[in-house]
Structure formats: C-alpha cells, structure tokens
Design a protein around this motif. Structure first.
Motif, PDB file in Angstrom:
ATOM      1  N   MET A 165       0.832  -1.205   0.000  1.00 15.58           N
ATOM      2  CA  MET A 165       0.000   0.000   0.000  1.00 15.58           C
ATOM      3  C   MET A 165       0.871   1.261   0.000  1.00 15.58           C
ATOM      4  SD  MET A 165      -2.913  -1.173   2.745  1.00 15.58           S
ATOM      5  CE  MET A 165      -3.736   0.403   2.552  1.00 15.58           C
ATOM      6  N   PRO A 166       0.828   2.033  -1.085  1.00 25.35           N
ATOM      7  CA  PRO A 166       0.284   1.770  -2.414  1.00 25.35           C
ATOM      8  C   PRO A 166       0.983   0.593  -3.080  1.00 25.35           C
ATOM      9  CG  PRO A 166       0.720   4.112  -2.133  1.00 25.35           C
ATOM     10  CD  PRO A 166       1.386   3.403  -0.999  1.00 25.35           C
ATOM     11  N   ASP A 167       0.384   0.165  -4.184  1.00 26.29           N
ATOM     12  CA  ASP A 167       0.801  -1.091  -4.782  1.00 26.29           C
ATOM     13  C   ASP A 167       1.869  -0.928  -5.858  1.00 26.29           C
ATOM     14  OD1 ASP A 167       0.759  -3.835  -5.510  1.00 26.29           O
ATOM     15  OD2 ASP A 167      -0.649  -3.402  -7.119  1.00 26.29           O
ATOM     16  N   ASN A 168       2.759  -1.867  -5.862  1.00 28.59           N
ATOM     17  CA  ASN A 168       3.634  -2.171  -6.983  1.00 28.59           C
ATOM     18  C   ASN A 168       3.216  -3.576  -7.423  1.00 28.59           C
ATOM     19  OD1 ASN A 168       5.736  -3.026  -8.643  1.00 28.59           O
ATOM     20  ND2 ASN A 168       7.325  -2.885  -7.067  1.00 28.59           N
ATOM     21  N   PRO A 169       2.568  -3.752  -8.600  1.00 33.24           N
ATOM     22  CA  PRO A 169       2.756  -2.991  -9.821  1.00 33.24           C
ATOM     23  C   PRO A 169       1.601  -2.094 -10.284  1.00 33.24           C
ATOM     24  CG  PRO A 169       1.965  -5.165 -10.394  1.00 33.24           C
ATOM     25  CD  PRO A 169       2.030  -5.115  -8.893  1.00 33.24           C
ATOM     26  N   THR A 170       0.450  -2.083  -9.631  1.00 25.95           N
ATOM     27  CA  THR A 170      -0.696  -1.395 -10.247  1.00 25.95           C
ATOM     28  C   THR A 170      -0.732   0.099  -9.969  1.00 25.95           C
ATOM     29  OG1 THR A 170      -2.197  -1.749  -8.375  1.00 25.95           O
ATOM     30  CG2 THR A 170      -2.074  -3.508 -10.047  1.00 25.95           C
ATOM     31  N   GLY A 171       0.059   0.578  -8.999  1.00 23.09           N
ATOM     32  CA  GLY A 171       0.056   1.999  -8.687  1.00 23.09           C
ATOM     33  C   GLY A 171      -1.233   2.479  -8.057  1.00 23.09           C
ATOM     34  N   ARG A 301      -0.037   9.353 -14.609  1.00 21.40           N
ATOM     35  CA  ARG A 301      -1.358   9.530 -15.215  1.00 21.40           C
ATOM     36  C   ARG A 301      -1.257   9.758 -16.723  1.00 21.40           C
ATOM     37  NH1 ARG A 301      -2.133  12.179 -10.270  1.00 21.40           N
ATOM     38  NH2 ARG A 301      -1.758  14.258 -11.155  1.00 21.40           N
ATOM     39  N   GLU A 302      -0.195  10.390 -17.164  1.00 23.21           N
ATOM     40  CA  GLU A 302      -0.026  10.597 -18.602  1.00 23.21           C
ATOM     41  C   GLU A 302       0.271   9.271 -19.305  1.00 23.21           C
ATOM     42  OE1 GLU A 302       0.328  12.521 -22.355  1.00 23.21           O
ATOM     43  OE2 GLU A 302      -0.729  12.941 -20.468  1.00 23.21           O
ATOM     44  N   VAL A 303       1.085   8.421 -18.702  1.00 22.98           N
ATOM     45  CA  VAL A 303       1.325   7.100 -19.289  1.00 22.98           C
ATOM     46  C   VAL A 303       0.034   6.286 -19.287  1.00 22.98           C
ATOM     47  CG1 VAL A 303       2.615   4.941 -19.050  1.00 22.98           C
ATOM     48  CG2 VAL A 303       3.780   7.135 -18.732  1.00 22.98           C
ATOM     49  N   HIS A 304      -0.746   6.415 -18.221  1.00 19.05           N
ATOM     50  CA  HIS A 304      -2.055   5.753 -18.183  1.00 19.05           C
ATOM     51  C   HIS A 304      -2.928   6.245 -19.329  1.00 19.05           C
ATOM     52  CE1 HIS A 304      -6.335   5.600 -16.957  1.00 19.05           C
ATOM     53  NE2 HIS A 304      -6.017   4.382 -16.543  1.00 19.05           N
ATOM     54  N   ARG A 305      -2.909   7.551 -19.581  1.00 26.30           N
ATOM     55  CA  ARG A 305      -3.709   8.109 -20.679  1.00 26.30           C
ATOM     56  C   ARG A 305      -3.269   7.517 -22.023  1.00 26.30           C
ATOM     57  NH1 ARG A 305      -3.465  11.172 -24.768  1.00 26.30           N
ATOM     58  NH2 ARG A 305      -1.233  11.585 -24.456  1.00 26.30           N
ATOM     59  N   ILE A 306      -1.970   7.336 -22.196  1.00 21.01           N
ATOM     60  CA  ILE A 306      -1.449   6.805 -23.455  1.00 21.01           C
ATOM     61  C   ILE A 306      -1.938   5.374 -23.682  1.00 21.01           C
ATOM     62  CG2 ILE A 306       0.667   6.036 -24.614  1.00 21.01           C
ATOM     63  CD1 ILE A 306       2.052   8.507 -23.345  1.00 21.01           C
ATOM     64  N   VAL A 307      -1.791   4.510 -22.684  1.00 21.46           N
ATOM     65  CA  VAL A 307      -2.159   3.103 -22.895  1.00 21.46           C
ATOM     66  C   VAL A 307      -3.673   2.939 -22.973  1.00 21.46           C
ATOM     67  CG1 VAL A 307      -0.031   2.175 -21.920  1.00 21.46           C
ATOM     68  CG2 VAL A 307      -1.985   2.582 -20.400  1.00 21.46           C
ATOM     69  N   ALA A 308      -4.410   3.736 -22.194  1.00 23.24           N
ATOM     70  CA  ALA A 308      -5.869   3.669 -22.296  1.00 23.24           C
ATOM     71  C   ALA A 308      -6.322   4.199 -23.656  1.00 23.24           C
ATOM     72  CB  ALA A 308      -6.509   4.470 -21.167  1.00 23.24           C
ATOM     73  N   GLY A 309      -5.587   5.165 -24.188  1.00 25.39           N
ATOM     74  CA  GLY A 309      -5.955   5.750 -25.470  1.00 25.39           C
ATOM     75  C   GLY A 309      -5.832   4.801 -26.642  1.00 25.39           C
ATOM     76  N   GLY A 311      -6.467   1.616 -26.286  1.00 26.35           N
ATOM     77  CA  GLY A 311      -7.458   0.556 -26.085  1.00 26.35           C
ATOM     78  C   GLY A 311      -7.182  -0.418 -24.975  1.00 26.35           C
ATOM     79  N   ALA A 312      -6.089  -0.227 -24.214  1.00 26.30           N
ATOM     80  CA  ALA A 312      -5.798  -1.130 -23.102  1.00 26.30           C
ATOM     81  C   ALA A 312      -6.714  -0.825 -21.921  1.00 26.30           C
ATOM     82  CB  ALA A 312      -4.342  -1.010 -22.683  1.00 26.30           C
ATOM     83  N   SER A 313      -6.941  -1.835 -21.106  1.00 31.19           N
ATOM     84  CA  SER A 313      -7.659  -1.654 -19.851  1.00 31.19           C
ATOM     85  C   SER A 313      -6.626  -1.421 -18.754  1.00 31.19           C
ATOM     86  CB  SER A 313      -8.489  -2.907 -19.545  1.00 31.19           C
ATOM     87  OG  SER A 313      -9.057  -2.828 -18.257  1.00 31.19           O
ATOM     88  N   CYS A 314      -6.855  -0.401 -17.908  1.00 30.41           N
ATOM     89  CA  CYS A 314      -5.822  -0.074 -16.921  1.00 30.41           C
ATOM     90  C   CYS A 314      -6.430   0.672 -15.744  1.00 30.41           C
ATOM     91  CB  CYS A 314      -4.725   0.776 -17.572  1.00 30.41           C
ATOM     92  SG  CYS A 314      -3.270   1.059 -16.546  1.00 30.41           S
ATOM     93  N   ARG A 315      -6.077   0.265 -14.532  1.00 30.75           N
ATOM     94  CA  ARG A 315      -6.522   0.975 -13.339  1.00 30.75           C
ATOM     95  C   ARG A 315      -5.830   2.337 -13.280  1.00 30.75           C
ATOM     96  NH1 ARG A 315      -5.420  -4.266 -12.265  1.00 30.75           N
ATOM     97  NH2 ARG A 315      -7.037  -5.541 -11.266  1.00 30.75           N
ATOM     98  N   PRO A 316      -6.542   3.413 -13.018  1.00 28.67           N
ATOM     99  CA  PRO A 316      -5.892   4.727 -12.894  1.00 28.67           C
ATOM    100  C   PRO A 316      -4.947   4.749 -11.704  1.00 28.67           C
ATOM    101  CG  PRO A 316      -8.264   4.958 -13.204  1.00 28.67           C
ATOM    102  CD  PRO A 316      -8.012   3.512 -12.935  1.00 28.67           C
ATOM    103  N   PRO A 317      -3.714   5.194 -11.894  1.00 23.85           N
ATOM    104  CA  PRO A 317      -2.750   5.197 -10.785  1.00 23.85           C
ATOM    105  C   PRO A 317      -3.069   6.288  -9.767  1.00 23.85           C
ATOM    106  CG  PRO A 317      -1.795   6.223 -12.728  1.00 23.85           C
ATOM    107  CD  PRO A 317      -3.128   5.672 -13.152  1.00 23.85           C
TER     108      PRO A 317
END
Length: 418
Positions: A165-171, A301-309, A311-317
C-alpha cells in the motif's frame, strides 16, 4: 527447487545498461527506481556520518529509531523506539520475516516480484490470490477465504498475508473499507499481516483516504518501509520495520534481530545519520517529498492516458509510479506481431521499439495474459539538471525532454496497436 535466476527486474536493468552501452536508445520502463536527484540536506547528513566508521547496534542507534518511532506515530500508529529496527533496505527485513515467522505466505496476484522468491528461499509455499477489479496490492476477500481453505486442504499452512500500500505494480491504493475487511479475515484466520508501505509517502493526492492495517489490527500487523522510493535513494539502502506492541511483536522482533546479527550486522552508521534526519521529516524535506509525489502522479497519469488511449484496460494510478495495463482488448491486433503472452509482449516492445517493460508473468500473473508493468519514474531525464527541471516545472509534461520521451512511448504503442 529454488530458482537461481537473478531477480527479473534487476536482470532487465542490466540488459538495458548493456544495450545502451553499445549505442541503443531505450526507454526504460522496467525498473522501479525513482530517477530524481538526492535532496541536498541528505547528502550533508551522509557526509556528517562518514566519520562514524564503527559498528552500531543491530537494531539501529537511538536517534534513528526514535525518528522512526515518530514517523510511524504521526501516521496514526503509536510507536516506541524499541518497536523499530533499521536495516540496509526493506528487502532484507522482509526476508528476515520469512525466516523467523512460521507458515506459508498469501500474496496478491500480481505483486512485486521479490515476495514469492523470498518465501521459497525460506522453504515456504507462496499462495497467490487474485486482486480486486479496481485495486491492487491486496487480495480480493472472497478469493482470499477460498485460497486459505484450499491451501489447508492441500496440507499447506497459510499464516502470513502480505499487503502492498500503495501497490507495486498497479500503482493503486486499497480503500479503507477493503482494508478493514481484510483485517477482519486476518483476525478470523489468525494471520500475521505484513504491510509493505514503502510507497506510502508517494500517494498522489494528499487528501486520498489511507488506512493502514496496523490501525485496524495493531497486534497482528508488521509494517515495513524505507527511503528508496520516497526520497530517491535506492542505492543507499535504508529500510525500516515496525513491530506490533506486546509479546508476539517482541518475539518476532527478537527473531529478526537474531537473523540480522548473523546476516547484515547493522545499518551503516552514515546511513543512520540520513535516516534520523529524513524520518524526523523537517519542513524542507516534506516540501521536497510532496513535489516528488506530485511529479510521479502527473507522469504516471499521462502514461495511463497513453495506454488507455490505444485501447488497453488499466486501473488509474493513485500512488507510487507504476501503471499496469492489460492489452487483452487488443489481443487480435497484437497477435499479428506474434505477441501472444506477456513474455512475447515484453520481448517485442524491447526489440521492435526500444521500450523496456516487465511482463506480468514475472509478477505471479497469468503468463498467457497481456499485462505489463510500466515504471514511470525513470522518465524525468538522464542528468540531475534535467531531473530538477522536471521536478520544479509548473507543468512537467511540457518540459521538452519529458515530452519527448512520452511522445516516443505514445508513438510506439500507437504503431503497435494501430
């Protein structure tokens, strides 16, 4: 049989270094290092402590342990100095717990790639339990109950539960209601909780509710932390552990001290000077650490935006500096590049695009899945000057060298998934 392979993240880090040495340009997202400069007062403390070249107490000196006790107390965990041990990193402290606390280990799946090998080195069985849909670092409660039941049927003896807590790897950060539910299960099943909170001071939003298991189940929770992530001094190796108050906590502490006395002897005295200063949390350090957490959050959050953009599924960090995308929605597209599992995904990104990630199979995840860990804290620049610039920028995403590497990540995944 215990694996004799080098830890996969360290092996990948070495591979990247070798490829860079021969001129390859690689975006390194596979190693969980906070790539930021050392806060100058920490260097001053290290220099001050350099003259202390003798051995110290196994548990650590009084100043470091008193500062650590204050650190935990300020986080709603009242602590006395004799409940604390400092060591050369939290990693050996976690290993020591495996060596002195009996029973098999319950781990969230996926999780940091060191937990399971340490359990195996200690002769234990590592029992992986799926994480919930929305958060990582903790087992899903119903799956936890079933895993405990099934493990006992098979003759295993689950007695330790690791939470991150917080998590590695999901952030991500598990919410208070889920922590309470897991603590209730630990009480029912008589489990020791090991709460790895090394990323606790890197929660992106300071107003995000954070409930540590030691607040709910204080007599059955051991807490580990360190300065590697929050203050970007991983190479200095400073770890801290807090034991529960009472006879059981004292028994575990004494076992850890016995193990420490035969393995690492003591935390180096110069590092104890650093620990005493950092854990006392003077105002200037708090401001610096808050700036680090802000930067980590913006870039993750910007990397999350890239992978979600794409089409990947990803938990927001929400904490630390990782994202853990799942590219299952793009399986057919990736299959055209012979990407069929996390191992081939990891290889293809490195060979075709020069992007290094850690495949989920290294983290106890289903190797057939298309999940990867991306560590974002290495994107702030290769020099101290660049890193300070990113840290102090009003908008780090507009800093040229940060924007350039993020653009390369965006381009790589767009080409791969387009």
């Amino acid at each position: 049989m215990v694996s004799r392979r080098v830890s996969p993240n360290l092996a990948l880090n070495q591979l990247v270094a070798e490829r860079r040495a021969v001129g390859e340009s690689i975006v390194h997202l596979g190693f969980g290092e906070a790539r930021l400069p050392v806060f100058p007062p920490l260097m001053a403390e290290l220099v001050t402590g350099a003259a202390r070249n003798g051995y110290g107490p196994v548990a650590g000196g009084a100043a470091a342990r008193e500062a650590a006790a204050g650190y935990f107390t300020r986080r709603r965990m009242p602590t006395e100095p004799d409940q604390v041990v400092v060591a050369p990193g939290s990693k050996p402290l976690l290993m020591a717990l495996n060596m002195v606390v009996p029973g098999d280990v319950l781990l969230p799946r996926p999780c940091w790639n060191t937990y399971a090998p340490q359990a195996h080195l200690a002769g234990k069985t590592a029992i992986s339990v799926p994480i919930p849909e929305d958060w990582g670092g903790v087992p899903e409660p119903a799956a936890l109950r079933e895993s405990i039941r099934a493990a006992r049927v098979l003759g295993h003896d689950p007695r330790i539960m690791v939470l991150t807590m917080p998590d590695n790897p999901t952030g991500t950060v598990a919410p208070p209601e889920l922590v309470r539910e897991l603590c209730a299960i630990a009480e029912e099943e008589d489990l020791l909780i090991v709460s790895d909170e090394i990323y606790r001071d890197l929660v992106h939003d300071p107003d995000l509710p954070f409930l540590g298991p030691a607040e709910v189940a204080p007599r059955r929770t051991v807490v580990t932390t360190g300065l590697s992530k929050s203050l970007a001094i991983g190479g200095w190796r400073i770890g801290v552990i807090r034991f529960p108050e009472g006879p059981e906590g004292e028994r575990i502490r004494d076992g850890v001290l016995s193990f420490a006395s035969e393995v690492w002897s003591t935390l180096a005295n110069p590092m104890q000077e650093v620990a005493a200063y950092a854990l006392a949390e003077p105002p200037a350090l708090l401001r610096h650490r808050a700036a680090c957490a802000r930067l980590h959050g913006i870039v993750a959050r910007e990397v999350h935006r890239i992978v979600a953009g794409v089409g990947a599924s990803c938990r927001p960090p929400t904490g630390g500096f990782y994202v853990y995308p799942d590219f299952e929605p793009l399986r057919e597209t990736l299959g055209r590049h012979a990407v069929t599992d996390s191992a081939s995904f990891e290889r293809h990104l490195l060979d075709a695009f020069g992007v290094a990630v850690l495949g989920g199979h290294h983290l106890g995840d289903d190797g057939r899945a298309l999940r990867i860990k991306m560590a974002t804290a290495v994107l702030y620049g290769d020099t101290e000057e660049q890193q300070w610039e990113a840290l102090h920028a009003a908008d780090p995403l507009r800093v040229p060298h940060v924007a350039e590497v993020l653009g390369r990540i965006d381009e790589s995944f767009t080409k791969l998934c387009g």
